[in-house]
Design an enzyme around this catalytic site. Structure first.
Site, PDB file in Angstrom:
ATOM      1  CB  CYS A  92       0.548   4.354   0.275  1.00  0.00           C
ATOM      2  SG  CYS A  92      -1.093   3.766  -0.178  1.00  0.00           S
ATOM      3  CD  GLU A 135      -1.450  -3.188   1.571  1.00  0.00           C
ATOM      4  OE1 GLU A 135      -2.462  -2.708   1.032  1.00  0.00           O
ATOM      5  OE2 GLU A 135      -0.299  -2.755   1.343  1.00  0.00           O
TER       6      GLU A 135
HETATM    7 ZN    ZN Z   1      -1.372   1.771   0.830  1.00  0.00          ZN
END
Ligand code: ZN
Length: 163
Positions: A92, A135
């Protein structure tokens, strides 16, 4: 167009639920989000990761292999998902250098609006299905670490700091 500053874990904005997009023109923002994602470099970027608390994310799962397939998702909804799940380690941009195993449905059907206001519905599998779910988690204030138990999270975060 410009590269926006990233929001890093454990910034409180990564734990907030985002508001629906309501007809506003997000094209300038989306252009900046693509610039930011490609510069990072990443394959997906959600609003909260640049401090925008709206239900919008951008994705391009193939550009690192040489073909650009930029997609922008406004107000995405999962309308169907497979019972079959798989586990993969996810990175991420808001939690650099930390890979977290996450279990997710292998296939999903998503309904969304694009940057021009056109409605879409499409089935996804493989890496795209995983990226979209990652997301969409951001839009609901969830990050990869929230998929772990408290003890596993504490262990993986030991000695870890974000920029
Ligand atoms: Zn992320």
């Amino acid at each position: 167009m410009s590269v926006l500053p990233l929001v890093f874990y454990p910034d409180a904005r990564l734990s907030e639920v985002c508001a629906p997009v309501n007809g506003e023109d997000l094209r300038p923002l989306i252009a900046d989000m693509f610039d930011t994602m490609y510069a990072a470099p990443g394959r997906g970027l959600a609003g909260p990761q640049v401090g925008v608390m709206k239900r919008v994310f951008v994705m391009d799962c193939t550009w690192k292999e040489g073909t650009r397939t930029p997609m922008a998702f406004l107000n995405p909804e999962i309308v169907d998902l497979s019972a079959v799940e798989d586990t993969l380690e996810e990175g991420c941009l808001s939690i650099p250098d930390l890979m977290v195993p996450v279990v997710r449905p292998s296939e999903i059907t998503v309904r969304w609006t694009d940057a021009l206001g056109v409605a879409h519905q499409q089935a996804f599998d493989g890496f795209e299905a995983r990226c979209i779910q990652h997301e969409m988690d951001h839009l609901d204030g969830r990050v990869t670490l929230d998929h772990m138990s408290a003890s596993a999270r504490a262990e993986i975060l030991q000695g870890y700091t974000t920029p």
